[in-house]
Design an enzyme around this catalytic site. Structure first.
Site, PDB file in Angstrom:
ATOM      1  N   TYR A  25       0.851  -1.204   0.000  1.00 39.44           N
ATOM      2  CA  TYR A  25       0.000   0.000   0.000  1.00 39.44           C
ATOM      3  C   TYR A  25       0.879   1.243   0.000  1.00 39.44           C
ATOM      4  O   TYR A  25       0.705   2.163   0.772  1.00 39.44           O
ATOM      5  CB  TYR A  25      -0.931  -0.032   1.221  1.00 39.44           C
ATOM      6  N   SER A  27       3.217   3.868  -2.868  1.00 35.78           N
ATOM      7  CA  SER A  27       2.920   4.797  -3.953  1.00 35.78           C
ATOM      8  C   SER A  27       1.891   4.196  -4.921  1.00 35.78           C
ATOM      9  O   SER A  27       0.819   4.761  -5.135  1.00 35.78           O
ATOM     10  CB  SER A  27       4.220   5.145  -4.687  1.00 35.78           C
ATOM     11  N   SER A  51       2.045  -3.266   9.842  1.00 38.60           N
ATOM     12  CA  SER A  51       2.444  -2.309   8.805  1.00 38.60           C
ATOM     13  C   SER A  51       1.844  -0.943   9.112  1.00 38.60           C
ATOM     14  O   SER A  51       0.686  -0.836   9.515  1.00 38.60           O
ATOM     15  CB  SER A  51       1.945  -2.797   7.437  1.00 38.60           C
ATOM     16  N   SER A  53       0.980   1.192   7.102  1.00 38.48           N
ATOM     17  CA  SER A  53      -0.027   1.577   6.114  1.00 38.48           C
ATOM     18  C   SER A  53      -1.413   1.009   6.434  1.00 38.48           C
ATOM     19  O   SER A  53      -2.405   1.390   5.818  1.00 38.48           O
ATOM     20  CB  SER A  53       0.368   1.069   4.729  1.00 38.48           C
ATOM     21  N   ASP A  83      10.654  -3.739  -5.345  1.00 35.70           N
ATOM     22  CA  ASP A  83      11.152  -4.807  -6.207  1.00 35.70           C
ATOM     23  C   ASP A  83      12.195  -5.689  -5.532  1.00 35.70           C
ATOM     24  O   ASP A  83      12.243  -6.889  -5.773  1.00 35.70           O
ATOM     25  CB  ASP A  83      11.718  -4.181  -7.492  1.00 35.70           C
ATOM     26  N   HIS A 108       5.959  -3.549 -12.774  1.00 32.55           N
ATOM     27  CA  HIS A 108       7.318  -3.395 -13.300  1.00 32.55           C
ATOM     28  C   HIS A 108       7.821  -4.813 -13.556  1.00 32.55           C
ATOM     29  O   HIS A 108       7.504  -5.727 -12.794  1.00 32.55           O
ATOM     30  CB  HIS A 108       8.187  -2.667 -12.264  1.00 32.55           C
ATOM     31  N   ASP A 191      13.236   0.899 -18.527  1.00 27.34           N
ATOM     32  CA  ASP A 191      12.972   1.561 -17.250  1.00 27.34           C
ATOM     33  C   ASP A 191      14.274   1.727 -16.454  1.00 27.34           C
ATOM     34  O   ASP A 191      14.580   2.804 -15.942  1.00 27.34           O
ATOM     35  CB  ASP A 191      11.964   0.721 -16.459  1.00 27.34           C
ATOM     36  N   GLU A 231      16.224  25.993 -11.261  1.00 24.90           N
ATOM     37  CA  GLU A 231      15.661  26.354 -12.563  1.00 24.90           C
ATOM     38  C   GLU A 231      15.393  25.158 -13.472  1.00 24.90           C
ATOM     39  O   GLU A 231      14.776  25.300 -14.532  1.00 24.90           O
ATOM     40  CB  GLU A 231      16.569  27.379 -13.275  1.00 24.90           C
ATOM     41  N   SER A 252      15.674  32.004 -24.346  1.00 20.35           N
ATOM     42  CA  SER A 252      16.218  33.070 -25.196  1.00 20.35           C
ATOM     43  C   SER A 252      17.075  32.484 -26.319  1.00 20.35           C
ATOM     44  O   SER A 252      17.533  31.344 -26.239  1.00 20.35           O
ATOM     45  CB  SER A 252      17.090  33.997 -24.346  1.00 20.35           C
TER      46      SER A 252
HETATM   47  P1  NAD Z   1       6.596   1.700  -2.327  1.00 24.62           P
HETATM   48  O1  NAD Z   1       7.953   1.590  -1.781  1.00 24.62           O
HETATM   49  O2  NAD Z   1       5.949   3.034  -2.439  1.00 24.62           O
HETATM   50  O3  NAD Z   1       5.582   0.837  -1.476  1.00 24.62           O
HETATM   51  C1  NAD Z   1       5.775  -0.475  -1.188  1.00 24.62           C
HETATM   52  C2  NAD Z   1       4.794  -0.951  -0.131  1.00 24.62           C
HETATM   53  O4  NAD Z   1       5.077  -2.312   0.098  1.00 24.62           O
HETATM   54  C3  NAD Z   1       4.959  -0.295   1.240  1.00 24.62           C
HETATM   55  O5  NAD Z   1       4.176   0.840   1.377  1.00 24.62           O
HETATM   56  C4  NAD Z   1       4.478  -1.393   2.144  1.00 24.62           C
HETATM   57  O6  NAD Z   1       3.068  -1.348   2.189  1.00 24.62           O
HETATM   58  C5  NAD Z   1       4.877  -2.643   1.426  1.00 24.62           C
HETATM   59  N1  NAD Z   1       6.111  -3.277   1.925  1.00 24.62           N
HETATM   60  C6  NAD Z   1       7.351  -2.728   1.987  1.00 24.62           C
HETATM   61  N2  NAD Z   1       8.246  -3.615   2.451  1.00 24.62           N
HETATM   62  C7  NAD Z   1       7.552  -4.743   2.655  1.00 24.62           C
HETATM   63  C8  NAD Z   1       7.916  -6.020   3.136  1.00 24.62           C
HETATM   64  N3  NAD Z   1       9.178  -6.307   3.459  1.00 24.62           N
HETATM   65  N4  NAD Z   1       6.931  -6.937   3.220  1.00 24.62           N
HETATM   66  C9  NAD Z   1       5.648  -6.653   2.878  1.00 24.62           C
HETATM   67  N5  NAD Z   1       5.261  -5.470   2.410  1.00 24.62           N
HETATM   68  C10 NAD Z   1       6.190  -4.532   2.312  1.00 24.62           C
HETATM   69  O7  NAD Z   1       6.610   0.942  -3.740  1.00 24.62           O
HETATM   70  P2  NAD Z   1       6.027   1.454  -5.135  1.00 24.62           P
HETATM   71  O8  NAD Z   1       6.851   2.603  -5.607  1.00 24.62           O
HETATM   72  O9  NAD Z   1       4.555   1.586  -5.046  1.00 24.62           O
HETATM   73  O10 NAD Z   1       6.415   0.220  -6.067  1.00 24.62           O
HETATM   74  C11 NAD Z   1       5.619  -0.935  -6.182  1.00 24.62           C
HETATM   75  C12 NAD Z   1       5.793  -1.518  -7.575  1.00 24.62           C
HETATM   76  O11 NAD Z   1       5.324  -0.566  -8.533  1.00 24.62           O
HETATM   77  C13 NAD Z   1       7.240  -1.803  -7.942  1.00 24.62           C
HETATM   78  O12 NAD Z   1       7.262  -2.962  -8.740  1.00 24.62           O
HETATM   79  C14 NAD Z   1       7.641  -0.589  -8.749  1.00 24.62           C
HETATM   80  O13 NAD Z   1       8.687  -0.837  -9.642  1.00 24.62           O
HETATM   81  C15 NAD Z   1       6.348  -0.321  -9.483  1.00 24.62           C
HETATM   82  N6  NAD Z   1       6.170   1.043 -10.007  1.00 24.62           N
HETATM   83  C16 NAD Z   1       6.373   2.124  -9.213  1.00 24.62           C
HETATM   84  C17 NAD Z   1       6.158   3.396  -9.728  1.00 24.62           C
HETATM   85  C18 NAD Z   1       6.341   4.626  -8.872  1.00 24.62           C
HETATM   86  O14 NAD Z   1       6.258   5.740  -9.412  1.00 24.62           O
HETATM   87  N7  NAD Z   1       6.555   4.551  -7.567  1.00 24.62           N
HETATM   88  C19 NAD Z   1       5.719   3.560 -11.058  1.00 24.62           C
HETATM   89  C20 NAD Z   1       5.468   2.429 -11.827  1.00 24.62           C
HETATM   90  C21 NAD Z   1       5.714   1.173 -11.278  1.00 24.62           C
HETATM   91 MG    MG Z   2      10.064   3.752 -13.897  1.00 23.48          MG
END
Ligand code: NAD
Ligand code: MG
Length: 334
Positions: A25, A27, A51, A53, A83, A108, A191, A231, A252
């Site tokens: 939960y 981003s 957690s 969250s 990841d 991803h 990526d 900037e 410019s």
């Molecule tokens: P994040 O770090 O924001 O959130 C991960 C969440 O995972 C945490 O909030 C927590 O709820 C949970 N977590 C963390 N450690 C844990 C653990 N050890 N065990 C269980 N749960 C755990 O991650 P994110 O940025 O949302 O990324 C998630 C996926 O989305 C990844 O595969 C990332 O590559 C992909 N992604 C991210 C973005 C981005 O802008 N952030 C964009 C596209 C794809």
């Molecule tokens: Mg990316």
């Protein structure tokens, strides 16, 4: 040209007929879970006991289970944890509950492409990767639009993997903007290349090197900060809105002349060769192996570099100058 799908190509009922678990939960997780719920999808969130969250997800009206319970209940599982820990979470809390015909989704391709996660053959494996951070995925959905997504199918046991992934993309709002078909290989490699060479690695080093050049030449650090970091936003906004041509039209003629004559002296053949090396390390799996080995040891280099970079002069100067600009709602990394 890439194949692009929209809501009109998607069947919104497919995902509504599934039990969807969003694991994580952060981003992306909060945006996917809330958007799906408001699209009428039966969704639960999988989070560890304790957690931080948990309370947030529950107060948003979501059902929160442990990752194990969520994976057991669900037939469609979206993996949205960091990841570098995803492989462990998958093998401990998801894999034991996968049934034939279930669908595993990713935002991803890293873990699938580099073989950190190898799902059973009777499970569908697909990717819906929004091309924007989670808060934008959430905000655009509430405003009636969406963020473009990438779609890829790694394994299509049921014959329905693409249709279900597309329906999921519509559920989070991506079908309103467009869903581009790609592969796990292409999404993962481009990526990583982007974040290493320009978005994170390249730009950070350009900022530090140009700031240090001005400060070493005797200019005030405050002036150097404005010119080399602050900037950038103006320029990036122009690039985002209308590409290189719009940026060059808006600056410019002096700036544009300096761009053409000096830019290629900064990004030289040596830099381009270094970019090719970074890409080769990504393609061979060398970068992924290095990072996974680091992550298994608790990522000491990452934390050491984070601390060292936070102590850079540009950060102290910037913190003070941003106080003069409360309108930008200055942030401090926790
Ligand atoms: P994040 O770090 O924001 O959130 C991960 C969440 O995972 C945490 O909030 C927590 O709820 C949970 N977590 C963390 N450690 C844990 C653990 N050890 N065990 C269980 N749960 C755990 O991650 P994110 O940025 O949302 O990324 C998630 C996926 O989305 C990844 O595969 C990332 O590559 C992909 N992604 C991210 C973005 C981005 O802008 N952030 C964009 C596209 C794809
Ligand atoms: Mg990316």
């Amino acid at each position: 040209m890439a194949t692009i799908y929209y809501d009109a190509d998607s069947d919104p009922d497919l995902i509504k007929g599934k039990k969807v678990a969003v694991i994580g939960y952060g981003s992306q997780g909060h945006a996917h879970a809330l958007n799906l719920k408001e699209s009428g999808v039966d969704v639960v969130v999988g989070l560890r006991e304790g957690s931080s969250s948990r309370a947030e997800a529950e107060s948003a009206g979501l059902t929160v289970l442990t990752p194990d319970a969520a994976a057991e209940w669900a037939d469609t599982i979206m993996m949205l944890v960091p990841d570098q820990v995803m492989g462990v979470i998958y093998s401990e809390s998801v894999e034991p509950y996968l049934d034939s015909g279930d669908t595993l989704l990713f935002a991803h391709g890293f873990n699938i492409h580099f073989g950190e996660i190898v799902p059973p053959e009777d499970v569908d494996v697909a990717m819906i990767a929004p091309k924007g951070p989670g808060h934008l995925v959430r905000r655009t959905y509430t405003e009636g639009s969406g963020v473009p997504c990438l779609l890829a199918v790694h394994q299509d046991a049921s014959g329905n993997a693409r249709a279900l992934a597309l329906s999921y993309a519509s559920g989070i709002g991506g079908g309103r903007a467009g869903v581009l078909e790609t592969t796990f290989k292409e999404e993962t490699e481009t990526d990583l290349f982007g974040e290493q060479v320009i978005l994170c690695g390249g730009i950070s080093e350009l900022i530090k090197a140009s700031f240090e050049t001005l400060v070493e030449a005797g200019y005030q650090p405050e002036s150097a900060y404005f010119e080399t970091l602050h900037e950038l936003k103006l320029i990036v906004d122009l690039l985002y809105e209308g590409g290189l041509s719009w940026m060059r039209y808006s600056v410019s003629d002096t700036a544009e002349y300096g761009d053409y004559t000096r830019g290629s002296r900064i990004i030289t053949d040596e830099t381009r060769a270094a970019m090719k090396n970074a890409l080769a390390d990504i393609q061979s799996g060398a970068f992924a192996n290095e990072w996974m080995a680091q992550a298994r040891e608790g990522a000491p280099f990452l934390y050491e570099q984070r601390a060292a970079n936070r102590a850079h002069q540009i950060e102290d100067v910037g913190r003070e100058l941003r106080k003069m600009m409360p309108f930008m709602e200055p942030k401090t990394a926790p």
